[in-house]
Design a protein around this motif. Structure first.
Motif, PDB file in Angstrom:
ATOM      1  N   LEU A   1     117.683  -2.167  47.764  1.00  0.00           N
ATOM      2  CA  LEU A   1     118.803  -2.891  47.181  1.00  0.00           C
ATOM      3  C   LEU A   1     119.978  -2.901  48.146  1.00  0.00           C
ATOM      4  O   LEU A   1     120.095  -2.045  49.033  1.00  0.00           O
ATOM      5  N   ARG A   2     120.875  -3.872  47.962  1.00  0.00           N
ATOM      6  CA  ARG A   2     122.112  -3.894  48.741  1.00  0.00           C
ATOM      7  C   ARG A   2     123.084  -2.874  48.135  1.00  0.00           C
ATOM      8  O   ARG A   2     123.982  -3.211  47.368  1.00  0.00           O
ATOM      9  N   ASP A   3     122.853  -1.647  48.483  1.00  0.00           N
ATOM     10  CA  ASP A   3     123.636  -0.552  47.913  1.00  0.00           C
ATOM     11  C   ASP A   3     123.556   0.627  48.872  1.00  0.00           C
ATOM     12  O   ASP A   3     122.949   0.544  49.942  1.00  0.00           O
ATOM     13  N   SER A   4     124.145   1.739  48.487  1.00  0.00           N
ATOM     14  CA  SER A   4     124.128   2.916  49.348  1.00  0.00           C
ATOM     15  C   SER A   4     122.731   3.526  49.399  1.00  0.00           C
ATOM     16  O   SER A   4     121.873   3.259  48.543  1.00  0.00           O
ATOM     17  N   VAL A   5     122.525   4.378  50.401  1.00  0.00           N
ATOM     18  CA  VAL A   5     121.242   5.073  50.523  1.00  0.00           C
ATOM     19  C   VAL A   5     120.987   5.916  49.279  1.00  0.00           C
ATOM     20  O   VAL A   5     119.882   5.917  48.725  1.00  0.00           O
ATOM     21  N   ALA A   6     122.017   6.618  48.834  1.00  0.00           N
ATOM     22  CA  ALA A   6     121.855   7.483  47.660  1.00  0.00           C
ATOM     23  C   ALA A   6     121.436   6.686  46.429  1.00  0.00           C
ATOM     24  O   ALA A   6     120.541   7.097  45.682  1.00  0.00           O
ATOM     25  N   GLU A   7     122.069   5.530  46.206  1.00  0.00           N
ATOM     26  CA  GLU A   7     121.736   4.728  45.032  1.00  0.00           C
ATOM     27  C   GLU A   7     120.346   4.116  45.160  1.00  0.00           C
ATOM     28  O   GLU A   7     119.669   3.911  44.146  1.00  0.00           O
ATOM     29  N   ASN A   8     119.914   3.827  46.366  1.00  0.00           N
ATOM     30  CA  ASN A   8     118.551   3.323  46.551  1.00  0.00           C
ATOM     31  C   ASN A   8     117.525   4.379  46.170  1.00  0.00           C
ATOM     32  O   ASN A   8     116.468   4.052  45.638  1.00  0.00           O
ATOM     33  N   ILE A   9     117.815   5.626  46.434  1.00  0.00           N
ATOM     34  CA  ILE A   9     116.911   6.706  46.023  1.00  0.00           C
ATOM     35  C   ILE A   9     117.044   6.969  44.529  1.00  0.00           C
ATOM     36  O   ILE A   9     116.056   7.199  43.828  1.00  0.00           O
ATOM     37  N   ARG A  10     118.281   6.896  44.022  1.00  0.00           N
ATOM     38  CA  ARG A  10     118.544   7.232  42.620  1.00  0.00           C
ATOM     39  C   ARG A  10     117.918   6.229  41.651  1.00  0.00           C
ATOM     40  O   ARG A  10     117.855   6.499  40.449  1.00  0.00           O
ATOM     41  N   ILE A  11     117.437   5.093  42.131  1.00  0.00           N
ATOM     42  CA  ILE A  11     116.735   4.161  41.243  1.00  0.00           C
ATOM     43  C   ILE A  11     115.580   4.870  40.552  1.00  0.00           C
ATOM     44  O   ILE A  11     115.232   4.575  39.410  1.00  0.00           O
ATOM     45  N   GLY A  12     114.988   5.844  41.253  1.00  0.00           N
ATOM     46  CA  GLY A  12     113.879   6.576  40.647  1.00  0.00           C
ATOM     47  C   GLY A  12     114.281   7.336  39.401  1.00  0.00           C
ATOM     48  O   GLY A  12     113.455   7.561  38.514  1.00  0.00           O
ATOM     49  N   ARG A  13     115.549   7.752  39.323  1.00  0.00           N
ATOM     50  CA  ARG A  13     116.066   8.418  38.119  1.00  0.00           C
ATOM     51  C   ARG A  13     117.572   8.273  38.125  1.00  0.00           C
ATOM     52  O   ARG A  13     118.286   9.042  38.789  1.00  0.00           O
ATOM     53  N   PRO A  14     118.099   7.278  37.408  1.00  0.00           N
ATOM     54  CA  PRO A  14     119.525   6.951  37.495  1.00  0.00           C
ATOM     55  C   PRO A  14     120.467   8.099  37.168  1.00  0.00           C
ATOM     56  O   PRO A  14     121.606   8.118  37.642  1.00  0.00           O
ATOM     57  N   ASP A  15     120.035   9.063  36.369  1.00  0.00           N
ATOM     58  CA  ASP A  15     120.925  10.167  35.984  1.00  0.00           C
ATOM     59  C   ASP A  15     120.833  11.350  36.935  1.00  0.00           C
ATOM     60  O   ASP A  15     121.415  12.406  36.683  1.00  0.00           O
ATOM     61  N   ALA A  16     120.121  11.224  38.038  1.00  0.00           N
ATOM     62  CA  ALA A  16     119.938  12.335  38.969  1.00  0.00           C
ATOM     63  C   ALA A  16     121.248  12.679  39.667  1.00  0.00           C
ATOM     64  O   ALA A  16     122.061  11.806  39.983  1.00  0.00           O
ATOM     65  N   SER A  17     121.446  13.937  39.934  1.00  0.00           N
ATOM     66  CA  SER A  17     122.643  14.397  40.627  1.00  0.00           C
ATOM     67  C   SER A  17     122.501  14.173  42.130  1.00  0.00           C
ATOM     68  O   SER A  17     121.403  13.898  42.634  1.00  0.00           O
ATOM     69  N   ASP A  18     123.607  14.321  42.862  1.00  0.00           N
ATOM     70  CA  ASP A  18     123.568  14.168  44.315  1.00  0.00           C
ATOM     71  C   ASP A  18     122.640  15.218  44.936  1.00  0.00           C
ATOM     72  O   ASP A  18     121.917  14.929  45.906  1.00  0.00           O
ATOM     73  N   ALA A  19     122.660  16.421  44.382  1.00  0.00           N
ATOM     74  CA  ALA A  19     121.801  17.482  44.908  1.00  0.00           C
ATOM     75  C   ALA A  19     120.330  17.127  44.738  1.00  0.00           C
ATOM     76  O   ALA A  19     119.500  17.366  45.644  1.00  0.00           O
ATOM     77  N   GLU A  20     119.978  16.558  43.590  1.00  0.00           N
ATOM     78  CA  GLU A  20     118.581  16.174  43.352  1.00  0.00           C
ATOM     79  C   GLU A  20     118.168  15.020  44.266  1.00  0.00           C
ATOM     80  O   GLU A  20     117.020  14.975  44.728  1.00  0.00           O
ATOM     81  N   VAL A  21     119.094  14.103  44.543  1.00  0.00           N
ATOM     82  CA  VAL A  21     118.794  13.023  45.473  1.00  0.00           C
ATOM     83  C   VAL A  21     118.494  13.587  46.854  1.00  0.00           C
ATOM     84  O   VAL A  21     117.532  13.183  47.525  1.00  0.00           O
ATOM     85  N   ARG A  22     119.303  14.569  47.297  1.00  0.00           N
ATOM     86  CA  ARG A  22     119.085  15.175  48.600  1.00  0.00           C
ATOM     87  C   ARG A  22     117.763  15.943  48.648  1.00  0.00           C
ATOM     88  O   ARG A  22     117.043  15.906  49.655  1.00  0.00           O
ATOM     89  N   GLN A  23     117.431  16.632  47.563  1.00  0.00           N
ATOM     90  CA  GLN A  23     116.165  17.359  47.517  1.00  0.00           C
ATOM     91  C   GLN A  23     114.984  16.399  47.649  1.00  0.00           C
ATOM     92  O   GLN A  23     114.003  16.697  48.344  1.00  0.00           O
ATOM     93  N   ALA A  24     115.077  15.241  46.989  1.00  0.00           N
ATOM     94  CA  ALA A  24     114.003  14.258  47.099  1.00  0.00           C
ATOM     95  C   ALA A  24     113.896  13.731  48.524  1.00  0.00           C
ATOM     96  O   ALA A  24     112.787  13.527  49.049  1.00  0.00           O
ATOM     97  N   ALA A  25     115.040  13.525  49.175  1.00  0.00           N
ATOM     98  CA  ALA A  25     115.026  13.038  50.551  1.00  0.00           C
ATOM     99  C   ALA A  25     114.421  14.075  51.487  1.00  0.00           C
ATOM    100  O   ALA A  25     113.668  13.732  52.414  1.00  0.00           O
ATOM    101  N   VAL A  26     114.753  15.338  51.257  1.00  0.00           N
ATOM    102  CA  VAL A  26     114.168  16.411  52.068  1.00  0.00           C
ATOM    103  C   VAL A  26     112.653  16.437  51.886  1.00  0.00           C
ATOM    104  O   VAL A  26     111.890  16.549  52.853  1.00  0.00           O
TER     105      VAL A  26
END
Length: 590
Positions: free
Chosen positions: A436-461
């Motif tokens: 999507l035309r959005d931030s990297v974090a929001e592109n990952i957060r599509i998988g779970r919109p209520d995820a925290s920033d820490a959970e987004v980073r854990q998924a990226a790791v």
């Protein structure tokens, strides 16, 4: 259980479609028509006032200046009322236009969300683009412009004709006779345009082909430039443009004479010539006063100006009807059937039970396929091009519904599971990455919109893409475009895998996820996929067989049928299709 078929909707056309879609703003349209009528009536008053002032001044010595000033005031009031009512009519019309187009766009978007995802794959974006832009624009012309033009034209003709009959019946009949000829020419023009629907449909189809070919060329521009195949790739674009040109030329050839004649007789010059000639003749024999002729020259000559806009508005109404019919066809397309009695799966094992499916209803793309994919295992689907691999995988998230047989998750038929819950239970990773035309974090957060920033980073790791993101200019806040910005193909793929990891869905479907990657990127993506697949029911469509050699089971498809199944070593020992494919790939790799 609901029916699995998704029939095409019947054709819808005619004025009924426009009336149905505009029903929510019918009151606004009535008010707009009334205001347009009153505005048009007030708008002709200044011309009548000028004509009456001329009659007073030319009838002899002015003995009562108050009569002139009275008409001056009447004309000024008429102009003021015209402006006020015109502005109000425009406001009501545009408010109604904005209201209904917003509702229709929202309705279309909601309906698109309920359609089978496979429809978008087969129909492309042309149909949706046409409905959301061209068809709604045609309806905008009807609501905001054509309605006022038609009611205004009728009012101007009625009021003007009444005044001219009051001044001089003979001259009025002559002027109205010319206007009648113009009306006949307008009708003739309308008749000549009777095939407009067929021509417009042909032009719309050609335009859709041009759009599809343009997107295809843009998407494949790297291949085209690399291999110098521009001429061949552009052939479909050229053919679509030629078809559009031929369609437009055929339409112009059919209406060019009627259009020219109608415009000739639709101008004020025709009325000016006839009225002047008749008026001079009556003046010569003393049966008409100069003042009365001036009244006709002021009022009658302006009446044709309302005819051609009315003709144009009528064409706009016809286009609006066509646009409304196209929108109704889209809205009438059967949505994905939802279960009448939803059931809850008992686990996340997947079972294909004698599954068959056909795109065209004639030839099966997959036929009589049965297989069981237990929870916590990896099932690979392989086969030559056109074997039915992607088709079989597309049936699992209900991009399409099976024609025969059934697919079960946790012992429950897919069609008995609400679509939202079904898709929430799956992580889909495709070869073509969608960002999507959005931030990297929001592109990952599509998988779970209520995820925290820490959970987004854990998924990226976990997806082995965290370090790549940290090196971006703004890290996780870096804005991406649909193409992924500066990210490589493997990095974009790992971003979608991070999205799937974050969702935590128990079923994972991988469709050629590493087919287009270089060896280094493929290795990184494979590591990410290994993390994603832990404890999940995994179904993999693979082209590179070495990537699925460790799968719990391998399904080999050929011609839409399941021809082999088993583990890697077992299939090699059988020396069948899988063994030949393996030998061919190993020979190339060697």
């Amino acid at each position: 259980m609901t029916q699995s078929s998704t029939p095409s909707p019947p054709g819808l056309a005619g004025p009924g479609a426009l009336a149905r879609l505009l029903a929510p703003i019918r009151t606004h349209l009535v008010v707009c028509a009334i205001l347009s009528t009153l505005s048009a009536a007030a708008g002709i008053v200044p011309y009548i006032a000028v004509a009456e002032i001329a009659r007073v001044m030319l009838s002899g010595p002015v003995t009562d200046p108050a009569a002139i000033w009275t008409w001056v005031v009447v004309g000024a009031v008429g102009a003021s009322v015209w402006l006020l009512l015109f502005v109000q009519s425009s406001r009501v019309g545009h408010f109604a236009d904005a209201k209904i187009l917003h509702e229709l766009r929202s309705r279309i978007v909601r309906h698109l969300g309920a359609l089978p995802l496979g429809w978008f794959r087969t129909s492309g974006s042309g149909r949706v683009k046409r409905a959301m832009t061209g068809d709604l624009e045609e309806m905008h012309e009807v609501i905001a412009h054509a309605l006022g033009q038609l009611t205004g034209a009728v009012t101007v003709m009625t009021v003007g004709a009444g005044y001219l009959l009051f001044v001089d019946v003979r001259m009025a009949l002559i002027a109205l006779g010319v206007l009648g000829v113009m009306g006949v020419m307008a009708i003739f023009f309308r008749i000549s345009m009777r095939s407009m629907t067929a021509h417009m449909n042909r032009l719309v189809a050609a335009d859709a082909r041009i759009s599809a070919a343009s997107v295809e060329y843009a998407d494949g521009i790297q291949v085209v430039k690399t291999f110098g195949t521009g001429g061949r790739v552009l052939r479909r674009f050229d053919d679509a443009v030629d078809e559009h040109t031929q369609a437009f030329a055929a339409w112009v050839a059919e209406v060019r004479y009627s259009s020219a004649v109608s415009r000739l007789f639709g101008s004020e010059m025709a009325v000016l010539a006839v009225v002047t000639a008749a008026g001079l003749a009556f003046l010569y024999n003393g049966s008409l006063a100069v003042a009365d002729l001036v009244a006709f020259l002021v009022v009658a000559i302006g009446l044709p100006n309302s005819i051609m806009p009315a003709v144009t508005a009528s064409q706009g109404v016809r286009k609006g009807r066509m646009g409304a019919a196209n929108i109704e066809k889209l809205l009438a397309r059967a949505p994905l059937p939802e279960p009448e009695r939803p059931q809850e799966p008992n686990g996340h094992g997947v079972e294909f039970d004698r599954v068959s499916f056909s795109y065209d209803g004639v030839r099966n793309a997959v036929e009589d396929i049965s297989a069981v994919c237990p929870p916590g295992t990896v099932t690979a689907i392989v086969g030559p091009s056109g074997a039915g691999k992607t088709t079989l995988a597309s049936l699992l998230p209900r991009f399409y519904d099976v024609a025969d047989g059934s697919i079960r998750i946790g012992g429950v038929d897919l069609r008995s599971i609400p679509s939202a819950e079904l898709l929430a239970s799956m992580s889909l990773v495709f070869q073509d990455v969608a960002l999507l035309r959005d931030s990297v974090a929001e592109n990952i957060r599509i998988g779970r919109p209520d995820a925290s920033d820490a959970e987004v980073r854990q998924a990226a790791v976990a997806a082995h893409v965290h370090d790549v993101i940290e090196d971006l200019p703004d890290g996780y806040d870096t804005l991406l475009d649909a193409g992924g910005g500066s990210l490589s193909g493997g990095e974009r793929q790992r971003l979608t895998i991070a999205r799937a990891i974050l969702s935590g869905a128990p079923i994972v479907v991988l469709d050629e996820a590493t087919a287009a990657l270089d060896p280094d990127s493929e290795a990184a993506v494979q590591n990410a996929l290994a993390t994603l697949a832990v404890g999940k029911t995994v179904i993999v469509i693979a082209h590179r067989l070495h990537t699925i050699a460790g799968a719990d089971q391998i399904l080999v498809l050929d011609g839409g049928r399941l021809v082999e199944r088993g583990g890697h070593d077992e299939l090699l020992a059988r020396d069948g299709l899988y063994a030949r494919m393996w030998a061919a790939q190993e020979g190339v790799l060697a």
